[in-house]
Design an enzyme around this catalytic site. Structure first.
Site, PDB file in Angstrom:
ATOM      1  N   SER A 257      -2.534  24.203  19.912  1.00  0.00           N
ATOM      2  CA  SER A 257      -3.109  23.015  19.735  1.00  0.00           C
ATOM      3  C   SER A 257      -1.917  22.075  20.795  1.00  0.00           C
ATOM      4  O   SER A 257      -1.139  22.819  21.342  1.00  0.00           O
ATOM      5  CB  SER A 257      -2.791  22.389  18.200  1.00  0.00           C
ATOM      6  OG  SER A 257      -1.332  22.477  17.982  1.00  0.00           O
ATOM      7  N   LYS A 258      -2.330  20.824  20.753  1.00  0.00           N
ATOM      8  CA  LYS A 258      -1.391  19.957  21.718  1.00  0.00           C
ATOM      9  C   LYS A 258       0.249  20.235  21.366  1.00  0.00           C
ATOM     10  O   LYS A 258       1.131  19.976  22.167  1.00  0.00           O
ATOM     11  CB  LYS A 258      -1.683  18.398  21.493  1.00  0.00           C
ATOM     12  CG  LYS A 258      -3.263  18.537  22.448  1.00  0.00           C
ATOM     13  CD  LYS A 258      -3.175  16.773  22.546  1.00  0.00           C
ATOM     14  CE  LYS A 258      -4.193  16.450  23.399  1.00  0.00           C
ATOM     15  NZ  LYS A 258      -4.355  15.109  23.848  1.00  0.00           N
ATOM     16  N   ARG A 259       0.508  20.603  20.220  1.00  0.00           N
ATOM     17  CA  ARG A 259       1.993  20.777  19.836  1.00  0.00           C
ATOM     18  C   ARG A 259       2.647  21.857  20.596  1.00  0.00           C
ATOM     19  O   ARG A 259       3.814  21.854  20.779  1.00  0.00           O
ATOM     20  CB  ARG A 259       2.230  20.790  18.230  1.00  0.00           C
ATOM     21  CG  ARG A 259       1.656  22.389  17.869  1.00  0.00           C
ATOM     22  CD  ARG A 259       2.002  22.623  16.496  1.00  0.00           C
ATOM     23  NE  ARG A 259       1.665  23.839  15.827  1.00  0.00           N
ATOM     24  CZ  ARG A 259       0.275  24.101  15.211  1.00  0.00           C
ATOM     25  NH1 ARG A 259      -0.242  22.887  15.115  1.00  0.00           N
ATOM     26  NH2 ARG A 259      -0.170  25.182  14.845  1.00  0.00           N
TER      27      ARG A 259
END
Length: 504
Positions: A257-259
């Site tokens: 994910s964007k994390r």
């Protein structure tokens, strides 16, 4: 076993957001399989989720697929013999197929209200059983009563009559046989009360009518497959071959994910990855290629691709390897190609003006030739070349004092400025001769002048070859920065510590 002679695969995204890396890898595997087997790659937009699907997402999906290099043989804008290729344009086909199942007795009208269904789940959980819904009174309701309820506009769904005994086996090309007990499958909905299809039903109708030979998709759909097999059989269609691709995880073994820095194709494009590099890396990810193989053209990847070699375990995304592959592809770009990439980036970052770029492309091409091997992502370009533009630089004061506060530099740097000002031609060879000649006269290694000169002219302690850099930087910028540095040096405290510099 599927006996359809022509290989036809499909990628069928829902347009509810950006194209995720896991999704584009699945699309790549479909494309590679089709290319290897002289088949057809179909793009189908599954937009029956009317609340979440948007036209913007449809366009975004198409842009992302094309950016990474995937063109479809059939689908939106291309069309073909089995269209239309958007599910919202195929509702009549689903309703016709539902009627066929109802007429054959493979499906039934279910008039259960949301309250009835909630009560059923509560009661079954209360006695320690799984709430596997099998239609209750409605599964075998008298046809006359069914007709009466329909005529009085009682809301209903259309449900599959799932067999209560036996097993449904998914013969997966990646995992092998996966067995599901039919008793654990509820009578699932085919058509909602809104008279629109569920995912499982629409997908089967479309895959069958589009003659899809191999369904290659994410393993989050594996639990849907036994239900879909039951629909295929009830409609009298031949089963495709199934292959369920494991998901892509971040380094922490959690869903990417964007994390983790980036998750969608657009994220990676914005961070400066080339489409060829992302294609190459994702095609390798978990695909079972030899460990010492990394850089391939799409056709070479297709030639080597085998669906039965795809790992059954989740793939871990390694950004360091992607960066390495991206750097290789950057080095393969010609300086002219890199200059065309760089120019709009420099304008957007306000490193250079549009007017400068209009007249400065030959020099920018030479700059990219000089820096090409030092780049790993195109996003690094504005910062990497910024010192070639503008007049003055901002220096780190502590580093300025370290580089120019020494007694030798305070005495010699003004003389070096005079020698460079006196050059009749501003060439790499002339600059080098002036610097090395002065150092030799002072009985010092050239590094004692090269390092502070690099810092003054670029604002950095590390750069490409200094003399090539200064030739491209130009006489005016180089001398102006040296003059400013000489003025500032006069205000520095004297230091007798003569620290060695770096060699060019």
């Amino acid at each position: 076993m599927n006996t359809l002679q022509q290989v036809r695969v499909r990628y069928a995204p829902s347009p509810t957001g950006s194209l995720h890396v896991g999704g584009v890898r699945t699309a790549l595997f479909n494309w590679l399989f089709a290319r290897k087997n002289n088949g057809t790659f179909v793009l189908r937009i599954e937009d029956t989720d009317l609340e979440r699907s948007t036209e913007e997402s449809v366009e975004q999906l198409k842009r992302s697929l094309r950016w990474i290099g995937l063109e479809w043989g059939e689908g939106p804008e291309v069309e073909g013999p089995y269209g239309p290729y958007r599910q919202t344009e195929r509702f009549d086909l689903y309703r016709e197929a539902a009627k066929k199942l109802l007429d054959s007795g493979a499906a039934y009208h279910d008039f259960a209200t949301p309250e009835e269904l909630a009560r059923f789940r509560e009661e079954t959980r209360a006695v320690g059983r799984q709430p596997i819904y099998t239609g209750g009174l409605y599964r075998d309701m008298n046809p006359e009563e069914v007709r009466r309820r329909i005529e009085t506009r009682k809301p209903y769904t259309v449900r599959m009559k799932t067999p209560r005994e036996g097993q449904t086996v998914v013969h997966d090309l990646i995992r092998g046989p996966v067995v599901f007990e039919n008793a654990n499958l509820e009578d699932f909905v085919l058509m909602k009360s809104s008279n629109t299809p569920t995912y499982n039903f629409a997908a089967v109708v479309d895959d069958a009518m589009m003659r899809i030979s191999h369904v290659i998709r994410g393993d989050d759909h594996l639990s849907n497959t036994p239900r879909q097999i039951l629909i295929y059989k009830a409609l009298g269609h031949e089963l495709p071959a199934f292959a369920h691709v494991p998901q892509v995880l971040g380094p922490d073994k959690r869903k990417l994910s964007k994390r983790h820095g980036a998750a969608s194709v657009e994220d990676f494009a914005a961070q400066g990855y080339l489409p060829e590099a992302l294609f190459n890396y994702l095609a390798l990810l978990g695909a079972g290629y030899a460990a010492d193989e990394e850089i391939f053209t799409p056709d070479e990847l297709a030639e080597r691709f085998r669906i039965d070699r795809v790992s059954g375990n989740p793939a871990v995304f390694d950004e360091k390897k992607l960066i390495t592959i991206n750097a290789v592809y950057l080095r393969r770009q010609s300086p002219e190609e890199l200059a065309l990439i760089a120019a709009p980036m420099l304008i957007e970052a306000e490193v250079a003006t549009p007017e400068e770029m209009q007249h400065d492309m030959p020099r920018l091409t030479e700059i990219m030739s000089l820096l090409r091997d030092r780049l790993s992502r195109t996003a690094e370009i504005p910062e990497s070349v910024s010192y070639f533009y503008g007049a003055e630089l901002e220096y780190d004061q502590a580093e300025f004092e370290k580089q120019l506060g020494k007694e030798f530099i305070r005495e010699t740097f003004p003389e070096l400025l005079l020698r460079l000002q006196a050059l009749s031609e501003w060439t790499e060879e002339g600059i080098e001769e002036a610097v090395r000649g002065l150092a030799a006269e002072k009985e010092k290694g050239a590094r004692h002048l090269i390092h502070p000169l690099r810092f003054v002219t670029t604002g950095r302690t590390v750069s490409a070859g200094l003399f090539e850099t200064l030739a491209l930087l130009g006489r005016e910028r180089t001398l102006l920065r040296m003059e400013k540095a000489v003025e500032e040096m006069q205000r520095l405290p004297t230091s007798s510590f003569d620290e060695p510099g770096a060699v060019s």
